[in-house]
Design a protein around this motif. Structure first.
Motif, PDB file in Angstrom:
ATOM      1  N   ALA A   1       0.839  -1.206   0.000  1.00  0.00           N
ATOM      2  CA  ALA A   1       0.000   0.000   0.000  1.00  0.00           C
ATOM      3  C   ALA A   1       0.871   1.251   0.000  1.00  0.00           C
ATOM      4  N   TYR A   2       1.947   1.210   0.810  1.00  0.00           N
ATOM      5  CA  TYR A   2       2.840   2.374   0.868  1.00  0.00           C
ATOM      6  C   TYR A   2       3.626   2.542  -0.426  1.00  0.00           C
ATOM      7  N   ASP A   3       3.951   1.421  -1.097  1.00  0.00           N
ATOM      8  CA  ASP A   3       4.626   1.521  -2.397  1.00  0.00           C
ATOM      9  C   ASP A   3       3.743   2.241  -3.409  1.00  0.00           C
ATOM     10  N   THR A   4       2.445   1.902  -3.396  1.00  0.00           N
ATOM     11  CA  THR A   4       1.495   2.578  -4.301  1.00  0.00           C
ATOM     12  C   THR A   4       1.397   4.067  -3.961  1.00  0.00           C
ATOM     13  N   ALA A   5       1.299   4.365  -2.656  1.00  0.00           N
ATOM     14  CA  ALA A   5       1.220   5.763  -2.223  1.00  0.00           C
ATOM     15  C   ALA A   5       2.478   6.523  -2.635  1.00  0.00           C
TER      16      ALA A   5
ATOM     17  N   LYS B   1       7.562   5.590   6.853  1.00  0.00           N
ATOM     18  CA  LYS B   1       6.793   4.399   7.222  1.00  0.00           C
ATOM     19  C   LYS B   1       7.324   3.155   6.499  1.00  0.00           C
ATOM     20  N   ARG B   2       7.761   3.294   5.260  1.00  0.00           N
ATOM     21  CA  ARG B   2       8.341   2.145   4.527  1.00  0.00           C
ATOM     22  C   ARG B   2       9.606   1.653   5.218  1.00  0.00           C
ATOM     23  N   CYS B   3      10.428   2.604   5.669  1.00  0.00           N
ATOM     24  CA  CYS B   3      11.645   2.202   6.396  1.00  0.00           C
ATOM     25  C   CYS B   3      11.288   1.430   7.670  1.00  0.00           C
ATOM     26  N   THR B   4      10.306   1.914   8.421  1.00  0.00           N
ATOM     27  CA  THR B   4       9.874   1.251   9.650  1.00  0.00           C
ATOM     28  C   THR B   4       9.352  -0.150   9.355  1.00  0.00           C
ATOM     29  N   LEU B   5       8.571  -0.278   8.283  1.00  0.00           N
ATOM     30  CA  LEU B   5       8.007  -1.579   7.916  1.00  0.00           C
ATOM     31  C   LEU B   5       9.100  -2.590   7.566  1.00  0.00           C
ATOM     32  N   CYS B   6      10.094  -2.148   6.806  1.00  0.00           N
ATOM     33  CA  CYS B   6      11.184  -3.056   6.412  1.00  0.00           C
ATOM     34  C   CYS B   6      11.934  -3.569   7.646  1.00  0.00           C
ATOM     35  N   GLU B   7      12.106  -2.698   8.646  1.00  0.00           N
ATOM     36  CA  GLU B   7      12.752  -3.131   9.888  1.00  0.00           C
ATOM     37  C   GLU B   7      11.889  -4.169  10.606  1.00  0.00           C
ATOM     38  N   LEU B   8      10.580  -3.913  10.681  1.00  0.00           N
ATOM     39  CA  LEU B   8       9.673  -4.868  11.343  1.00  0.00           C
ATOM     40  C   LEU B   8       9.661  -6.208  10.627  1.00  0.00           C
ATOM     41  N   MET B   9       9.803  -6.194   9.308  1.00  0.00           N
ATOM     42  CA  MET B   9       9.785  -7.428   8.519  1.00  0.00           C
ATOM     43  C   MET B   9      11.141  -8.111   8.487  1.00  0.00           C
ATOM     44  N   GLY B  10      12.198  -7.393   8.904  1.00  0.00           N
ATOM     45  CA  GLY B  10      13.541  -7.962   8.843  1.00  0.00           C
ATOM     46  C   GLY B  10      14.057  -8.118   7.428  1.00  0.00           C
ATOM     47  N   ASP B  11      13.532  -7.344   6.507  1.00  0.00           N
ATOM     48  CA  ASP B  11      13.927  -7.409   5.096  1.00  0.00           C
ATOM     49  C   ASP B  11      15.081  -6.432   4.891  1.00  0.00           C
ATOM     50  N   VAL B  12      16.311  -6.924   5.040  1.00  0.00           N
ATOM     51  CA  VAL B  12      17.497  -6.059   5.010  1.00  0.00           C
ATOM     52  C   VAL B  12      17.683  -5.404   3.651  1.00  0.00           C
TER      53      VAL B  12
END
Length: 469
Positions: free
Chosen positions: A230-234, A253-264
């Protein structure tokens, strides 16, 4: 300038602002302001000030925006109607919200709601309630945020003709408040309906906002991959119309999400995008600094033009009156002597009849130039139209002012202007008066006394000085 020309300038200002061409809008506002001042047209002056304020806000020139809204409110107090005051509240809210002065922002919105309901401008009332909801949500007062948004929706439905995007904007705030209150099932129904609304094909900013809001809802549900999508679309939408401030929040918010997902790997790319945006914003600030310098120069230019006579470059009556009133009020307390010298050219009508008004204007301009050289830098000299001039002298006695008047009269007598091989001599009649030991406290009162003395000089045969004791 004709009335239709002023209306055309007003339309051009509004068109440029709607198109988001803010720097061009500012330039057009300056043109409209000059024309409005020259024609003494309140609508043009108010339109220029309020659109300047909104445009300065949009380019980040907040100091200049405040300058314009102050000018708008001051002028509106004397020349505007209730609808003009309502427009002023809308712009003033933006500035308080930008400065995070939420109490003043809410006070301004409350005034807008009260006046808007009185005038039945339901679209403006709806926007005010919507903005009130946004402020309350920032303060985490989600229950009251929901209440305000629901009131905004009711007002939007009263607006005629029906405007779907007005209702949509308020619904965004309803959904935002519901997410804050953890009423996620109700929020989900609203957000999913809004994401797929075909109305958004014509409103990219609102389309960006609803995808941003959808991402927030999904984060609350801990549906991180879906939230990232959703954030990628935004992000793509915000980039398409270059809304860097909204984009900044989305990238955070995208940076925060990537940290929560552990997607380095994805987190690294998100971080790089965020860093690049910050660099762009810094460059934007440098650009805006240059714009602001140009804006300040234009403001000082328009103020100077508003205070001066177009033909001679001397002060006009409005500025002379305002400044002299201030000096006289001070002199009433200090005992300072303030003198007014009034003078005009003898037999200007005969010159105009014989040689034309263009020649007459040349004479008036020459007199203004020669006499301006003889006054002190702290004194005032102005033209009041036609060939009548006034000089305001501070801290001079009437006797000292007489000597000054004699010098002025001699300077006018020494002017020789050539026309068709003939050199034409000039004379003037002069009157002077003082503030009578502080008892005269207005420009109009002081000028009247000097003007009476000027009339006596005319009656006594012209080409002389009379002093009002």
């Amino acid at each position: 300038m004709e009335k239709e020309d002023l209306v055309s300038l007003q339309r051009n200002v509004l068109k440029l602002r709607v198109e988001g061409k803010y720097e061009e809008t500012i330039e057009a506002c300056f043109q409209l302001l000059e024309a409005g001042l020259a024609a003494n047209d309140p609508k043009s002056i108010l339109t220029a000030h309020i659109n300047n304020a909104a445009s300065f806000y949009c380019i980040g020139a907040i100091e200049e925006a405040f300058h314009s809204i102050d000018a708008y409110i001051e002028y509106c107090a004397d020349h505007g109607d209730e609808a003009d005051r309502l427009d002023g509240y809308n712009v003033l809210f933006l500035l308080h919200e930008f400065n995070k002065d939420y109490e003043k922002a809410k006070e301004t919105l409350e005034r807008a709601i009260e006046l808007g309901e009185k005038l039945k401008h339901y679209n403006i009332v709806s926007n005010a309630y919507s903005n009130y909801s946004m402020i309350l949500a920032i303060e985490s007062d989600f229950e009251n945020a929901l209440m305000m948004a629901e009131k905004g929706l009711a007002m939007a439905k009263l607006h005629e003709p029906r405007t779907p995007i007005l209702e949509f904007r308020v619904t965004l705030n309803i959904a935002n408040a519901l997410i804050g209150m953890e009423q996620l099932e109700t929020a989900e129904q609203l957000v999913k309906k809004m994401v797929n609304d075909p109305l958004l094909d014509s409103f990219i900013r609102e389309k960006t906002q609803v995808h941003d809001l959808y991402g927030r809802y999904l984060m609350k549900k801990k549906m991180y991959p879906e939230a990232l999508q959703a954030y990628d679309t935004a992000k793509e939408l915000a980039e398409s119309y270059k809304d860097k401030n909204l984009l900044k929040g989305i990238l955070e918010k995208r940076c925060t999400l990537c940290e929560l997902m552990g997607d380095v790997q994805r987190g690294y790319k998100a971080q790089q995008a965020y860093i690049n945006l910050l660099s762009d914003l810094r460059q934007h600030e440098v650009t805006m600094a240059a714009v602001k310098l140009g804006v300040k120069h234009r403001i000082s230019t328009i103020e100077r033009r508003a205070n001066t006579d177009f033909l001679t470059g001397l002060y006009n009556r409005s500025y002379m009156e305002m400044t002299t009133d201030k000096w006289l009020a001070e002199a009433a307390l200090t005992g300072e002597s303030i003198v007014c010298i009034a003078f005009d050219l003898d037999n200007l009508k005969s010159l105009n009849d014989a040689y034309g008004h263009i020649f007459g204007d040349k004479v008036i301009k020459k007199i203004g130039q020669e006499c301006a050289r003889l006054i002190r830098s702290g004194d005032l000299m102005g033209r009041f139209g036609g060939d009548e001039f006034a000089i305001i002298l501070r801290n001079l006695s009437l006797e000292e002012a007489r000597h000054k008047a004699e010098n002025l009269l001699e300077a006018i007598r020494s002017i020789k202007i050539e026309k068709d091989g003939i050199y034409i001599s000039l004379t003037a009649s002069v009157g002077a008066a003082d503030n009578a030991n502080g008892t005269i406290q207005t420009f109009s009162g002081l000028f009247h006394q000097a003007d009476v003395a000027l009339y006596q000089a005319k009656e006594a045969g012209k080409n002389r000085i009379c002093i009002m004791n």
